[in-house]
Design an enzyme around this catalytic site. Sequence first.
Site, PDB file in Angstrom:
ATOM      1  CE1 TYR A  98      46.691  38.966  32.809  1.00 13.09           C
ATOM      2  CE2 TYR A  98      46.574  40.802  34.351  1.00 13.09           C
ATOM      3  CZ  TYR A  98      45.952  39.925  33.493  1.00 13.09           C
ATOM      4  OH  TYR A  98      44.592  39.984  33.314  1.00 13.09           O
ATOM      5  CB  THR A 146      43.003  43.503  36.022  1.00 15.74           C
ATOM      6  OG1 THR A 146      44.329  43.503  35.525  1.00 15.74           O
ATOM      7  CG2 THR A 146      42.158  44.472  35.215  1.00 15.74           C
ATOM      8  CB  THR A 147      39.610  40.860  39.131  1.00 13.34           C
ATOM      9  OG1 THR A 147      39.808  40.190  37.879  1.00 13.34           O
ATOM     10  CG2 THR A 147      38.218  40.542  39.632  1.00 13.34           C
ATOM     11  CB  ILE A 159      45.081  33.420  37.395  1.00 13.05           C
ATOM     12  CG1 ILE A 159      46.239  32.660  38.049  1.00 13.05           C
ATOM     13  CG2 ILE A 159      44.774  34.691  38.174  1.00 13.05           C
ATOM     14  CD1 ILE A 159      47.556  33.443  38.056  1.00 13.05           C
TER      15      ILE A 159
END
Length: 309
Positions: free
Chosen positions: A134, A45-46, A205
């Site tokens: 996730y 996502t980052t 993470i």
Amino acid sequence: MTLTGLFVPLITPFTDDGAVAVDALHDLAEQALIDGATGLVALGTTAETAMLTDDERASVTEVCTRVCRAHGAPLILGAGANATAASMDAVAALDPSLAAALAVVPYYVRPSEAGVIAHFTHLAAVSPVPLIIYNIPYRTGRTLSADTLLRLAELPNVIGVKHAVGGIDDTTITLMSTRPTQFAVFAGDDLYASPLLALGASGAIVASAVVATAPFADLVTAWHRGDSMRARTIGHRLAGLTTALFAEPNPTVIKAVLAAQGRIPSPAVRLPLLPATESSLYTALAALKAFSAAGEQKSSGVLTAEMPR
């Protein structure tokens, strides 16, 4: 196979004209490993993955693969989406040399928990690499019970979960106390990384680690070694920094800080994200300066930058 330690999810830096800044990405990846990260996460996502083209995703993957191979470090790659068939195609095509694939719980369509189990059963069956699930319900709209998480933990080729539920809740406590020994739980909420590590998480993470890799690596190591006093001290110091870095949608503030440090050429993000406001940048730089002043800069290599005037 069990993965442990700090995995840094990388941003995708852009040049002033909007292209992927490949050289800056390479330097970020290499510095994270030099500063103590166990491995990297690409296309999470980052990384603004949803806003990248296929060619850009391939370029990001190539850079991160090359850096990890040079350092002998594991690479986790984001793969899959909310449609099972398309996700199966994506994971089936992964390079078998990857350490794992990070596959998000199906979002928006809000399947039943049984549907989530079926989704990952199909993905795990075709993936050439182990899967890390996730679990981030405030993005997906799908909350998973402890029973469902434990059933997912029993699936062949599923080795762990990035757990980001916005706190330490009853489900988290049950998961940590009853999970299979070889099932890795990674702290996925930056602010709650230290408490989850205290409960026995395998690692973290966390996006903030691209700004402060060494302190997060130290945090993971301290909890794993049972040095609770040092771990609590680092965790408390990091709390203010992570709060500031998430004052606006991720990774906008992180990119603004990295640009202010001169580590990336531009703070640019892609729509529908907007660049961080000057106020948020100022607050984050102040938090970074305060963190350094608390005694961590010398030992952990945290970079600082001048605050905007």
